[in-house]
Design a protein around this motif. Structure first.
Motif, PDB file in Angstrom:
ATOM      1  N   GLU A 149      44.826  59.602  66.546  1.00 19.28           N
ATOM      2  CA  GLU A 149      43.500  59.817  65.971  1.00 19.28           C
ATOM      3  C   GLU A 149      43.592  59.919  64.455  1.00 19.28           C
ATOM      4  O   GLU A 149      42.615  60.279  63.792  1.00 19.28           O
ATOM      5  N   GLU A 196      43.522  59.258  60.656  1.00 21.72           N
ATOM      6  CA  GLU A 196      42.669  58.424  59.802  1.00 21.72           C
ATOM      7  C   GLU A 196      43.465  57.274  59.195  1.00 21.72           C
ATOM      8  O   GLU A 196      42.960  56.161  59.083  1.00 21.72           O
ATOM      9  N   THR A 240      40.906  55.392  70.739  1.00 23.83           N
ATOM     10  CA  THR A 240      41.860  56.442  71.087  1.00 23.83           C
ATOM     11  C   THR A 240      41.849  56.604  72.600  1.00 23.83           C
ATOM     12  O   THR A 240      40.787  56.769  73.206  1.00 23.83           O
ATOM     13  N   CYS A 281      38.912  46.400  66.970  1.00 17.98           N
ATOM     14  CA  CYS A 281      38.416  47.750  67.213  1.00 17.98           C
ATOM     15  C   CYS A 281      39.598  48.702  67.347  1.00 17.98           C
ATOM     16  O   CYS A 281      40.737  48.277  67.539  1.00 17.98           O
ATOM     17  N   PHE A 282      39.311  49.973  67.197  1.00 14.44           N
ATOM     18  CA  PHE A 282      40.314  51.030  67.300  1.00 14.44           C
ATOM     19  C   PHE A 282      39.812  52.016  68.340  1.00 14.44           C
ATOM     20  O   PHE A 282      38.727  52.580  68.186  1.00 14.44           O
ATOM     21  N   ASP A 303      45.891  55.637  60.496  1.00 19.16           N
ATOM     22  CA  ASP A 303      46.063  54.598  61.511  1.00 19.16           C
ATOM     23  C   ASP A 303      44.766  53.817  61.726  1.00 19.16           C
ATOM     24  O   ASP A 303      44.790  52.595  61.893  1.00 19.16           O
ATOM     25  N   ILE A 304      43.650  54.531  61.709  1.00 17.20           N
ATOM     26  CA  ILE A 304      42.347  53.875  61.873  1.00 17.20           C
ATOM     27  C   ILE A 304      42.090  52.927  60.698  1.00 17.20           C
ATOM     28  O   ILE A 304      41.802  51.737  60.885  1.00 17.20           O
ATOM     29  N   SER A 335      44.565  49.988  60.615  1.00 16.74           N
ATOM     30  CA  SER A 335      44.269  48.972  61.633  1.00 16.74           C
ATOM     31  C   SER A 335      43.113  48.080  61.204  1.00 16.74           C
ATOM     32  O   SER A 335      43.183  46.854  61.307  1.00 16.74           O
ATOM     33  N   TYR A 336      42.040  48.698  60.718  1.00 13.17           N
ATOM     34  CA  TYR A 336      40.891  47.896  60.279  1.00 13.17           C
ATOM     35  C   TYR A 336      41.205  47.103  59.018  1.00 13.17           C
ATOM     36  O   TYR A 336      40.716  45.975  58.858  1.00 13.17           O
TER      37      TYR A 336
END
Length: 139
Positions: free
Chosen positions: A93, A95, A111, A108-109, A97-98, A101-102
């Protein structure tokens, strides 16, 4: 639908296989357990010389040998692979990594839920959206 699951957790692999087995849409789930094997599968190298091109990739970030961010970066930097939708499906979760990734153009991401029923509902939602509603590009 050809789906590539890049996941090293045996429990998550079994849950995902079971959920897609119950699918309304015919699909074939291919499983690789680390980042190096994922790249070999996608580039049809080594033991994966006869691998099919997936229509959709479910990618965990926490992988041995090569992490999911590195795999995602390689996919999105390859002209032959970059149009394959990549759904990051991870326990993270964080931030970073989110955003990471984007920034690398993940589609999409997500969890992973801890509850079994929630996980099964998530896979059903992925199927409903990505396998029945969305129009995906072919090679």
């Amino acid at each position: 639908m050809e789906i590539l699951l890049v996941e090293d957790n045996e429990g998550d692999i079994r849950l995902t296989q079971e959920a897609f087995r119950e699918s309304k849409v015919w699909n074939h789930l291919h499983v690789v357990k680390d980042g190096l094997e994922a790249i070999a599968f996608l580039k049809k190298e080594g033991t994966h010389v006869n691998a099919v091109r997936p229509d959709l990739i479910l990618l965990d970030l926490n992988l041995p040998k090569r992490n999911g961010i590195e795999v995602l970066q390689e996919i999105k930097n390859d002209d032959k692979l970059k149009r394959i939708p990549v759904l990051v499906l991870t326990s993270s979760e964080a931030e970073r990594d989110i955003v990471g990734s984007y920034n690398l153009h993940a589609n999409c991401f997500i969890t992973k839920p801890l509850d079994l029923n929630d996980f099964l509902q998530l896979v059903q939602a992925i199927e409903d959206f990505w396998l029945t509603i969305v129009k995906l590009p072919r090679e």
